[in-house]
Motif scaffolding. Structure first.
Motif, short mmCIF file in Angstrom:
data_model
loop_
_atom_site.label_atom_id
_atom_site.label_comp_id
_atom_site.label_asym_id
_atom_site.label_seq_id
_atom_site.Cartn_x
_atom_site.Cartn_y
_atom_site.Cartn_z
N LYS A 32 0.80 -1.20 0.10
CA LYS A 32 0.12 -0.03 -0.03
C LYS A 32 0.80 1.09 0.06
CE LYS A 32 -3.86 2.36 2.40
NZ LYS A 32 -4.66 2.03 3.59
N GLN A 33 1.79 1.19 0.69
CA GLN A 33 2.86 2.36 0.83
C GLN A 33 3.51 2.59 -0.52
OE1 GLN A 33 5.34 1.06 4.06
NE2 GLN A 33 4.37 2.60 5.49
N ALA A 34 4.06 1.43 -1.11
CA ALA A 34 4.40 1.44 -2.61
C ALA A 34 3.57 2.07 -3.44
CB ALA A 34 4.98 0.20 -2.99
N GLU A 35 2.14 1.62 -3.40
CA GLU A 35 1.35 2.09 -4.34
C GLU A 35 0.98 3.76 -4.31
OE1 GLU A 35 -3.38 1.48 -5.25
OE2 GLU A 35 -2.15 -0.13 -4.68
N GLU A 36 0.96 4.08 -2.97
CA GLU A 36 0.88 5.56 -2.71
C GLU A 36 2.06 6.42 -3.25
OE1 GLU A 36 -1.80 7.25 -1.45
OE2 GLU A 36 -2.84 5.41 -1.64
N MET A 37 3.20 5.96 -3.06
CA MET A 37 4.41 6.50 -3.56
C MET A 37 4.23 6.65 -5.15
SD MET A 37 8.31 5.29 -3.35
CE MET A 37 8.55 5.67 -1.70
N PHE A 38 3.77 5.64 -5.82
CA PHE A 38 3.49 5.79 -7.25
C PHE A 38 2.44 6.64 -7.46
CE2 PHE A 38 6.41 1.94 -7.33
CZ PHE A 38 7.24 2.48 -8.24
N ARG A 39 1.47 6.62 -6.89
CA ARG A 39 0.21 7.49 -7.06
C ARG A 39 0.67 9.27 -6.85
NH1 ARG A 39 -4.39 5.95 -7.20
NH2 ARG A 39 -4.19 4.24 -6.04
N GLY A 40 1.61 9.35 -6.03
CA GLY A 40 2.20 10.64 -5.75
C GLY A 40 3.10 11.11 -7.06
N ASP A 41 3.85 10.33 -7.64
CA ASP A 41 4.43 10.16 -8.79
C ASP A 41 3.51 10.69 -10.06
OD1 ASP A 41 6.83 9.96 -7.50
OD2 ASP A 41 7.16 7.81 -8.64
N VAL A 42 2.44 9.92 -10.22
CA VAL A 42 1.39 10.37 -11.10
C VAL A 42 0.71 11.42 -10.80
CG1 VAL A 42 -0.84 9.31 -12.16
CG2 VAL A 42 1.24 7.86 -11.55
N ASP A 43 0.54 11.95 -9.73
CA ASP A 43 -0.37 13.04 -9.50
C ASP A 43 0.70 14.36 -9.55
OD1 ASP A 43 -2.40 11.82 -8.43
OD2 ASP A 43 -2.02 11.96 -6.51
N GLY A 44 1.74 14.28 -9.62
CA GLY A 44 2.85 15.28 -9.72
C GLY A 44 3.36 15.34 -11.08
N TYR A 45 3.10 14.56 -12.11
CA TYR A 45 3.69 14.29 -13.29
C TYR A 45 3.63 15.53 -14.15
CZ TYR A 45 4.71 12.34 -18.07
OH TYR A 45 5.33 12.20 -19.29
N GLU A 46 4.72 15.78 -14.83
CA GLU A 46 4.84 17.02 -15.86
C GLU A 46 5.73 16.54 -17.01
OE1 GLU A 46 4.19 21.02 -13.37
OE2 GLU A 46 6.12 20.50 -14.13
N LEU A 47 4.91 16.85 -18.41
CA LEU A 47 5.66 16.53 -19.55
C LEU A 47 6.37 17.89 -19.92
CD1 LEU A 47 6.48 14.81 -21.89
CD2 LEU A 47 4.55 15.32 -23.07
N LYS A 48 7.74 18.11 -20.01
CA LYS A 48 8.32 19.41 -20.12
C LYS A 48 8.61 19.18 -21.69
CE LYS A 48 9.60 20.67 -15.83
NZ LYS A 48 10.75 20.92 -14.86
#
Length: 156
Positions: free
Chosen positions: A59-75
């Motif tokens: 669950k902690q790992a999934e939350e970590m990846f969810r945070g990455d997806v939430d903060g994703y930016e394509l520059k």
């Protein structure tokens, strides 16, 4: 002169055997306890998709990846060094499938935790994401690189 042999004291041997047995039992209990702990946590030195997940639960790992997806930016860097971004939240980017994390957890053997202390594990697993394709197309069409007047090519 007669020498009398001293009788060995049986109590000393029993004490030594009991102490040694107690130490072995304590070590076995610690080993088994840590092994069961790693049945639900990632082993030490475990990296998945570049993230250190040592000691974390699924669950902690999934939350970590969810945070990455939430903060994703394509520059996007244009020729004149102008930078434009497309944020994940602008296209409704969300984490959908984390079965790769579950498979990685099930693939590890918690009883081999001492080996994991000295040897790292790196894995790349598929993490499913979804996004709104129409929102992405609208965002692309609104980029300065797309809306600006195109420069005509020049022969080299």
């Amino acid at each position: 002169m007669k020498y009398k042999r001293k009788k060995r004291q049986k109590g000393n041997h029993r004490k030594i055997i009991c102490i040694a047995g107690g130490c072995v039992a304590a070590l076995a209990a610690v080993y088994l306890g840590v092994s069961f702990y790693f049945g639900g946590h990632y082993l030490p030195n475990t990296k998945i998709n570049g993230h250190d997940l040592s000691g974390k639960t699924e669950k902690q790992a999934e939350e970590m990846f969810r945070g990455d997806v939430d903060g994703y930016e394509l520059k996007l860097t244009e020729m004149n060094d102008a930078v434009e971004t497309i944020a994940g939240k602008d296209i409704s980017l969300t984490l959908e499938d984390s079965t790769g994390l579950q498979k990685a957890m099930k693939a590890q053997n918690g009883f081999l935790w001492p080996a994991a202390l000295f040897k790292g594990t790196e894995k790349n697993v598929d993490i499913g994401v979804s996004y709104d394709e129409q929102m992405l197309q609208e965002k692309i069409q609104s980029l300065q690189a797309v809306t600006a007047e195109q420069t005509q090519p020049v022969s080299a």
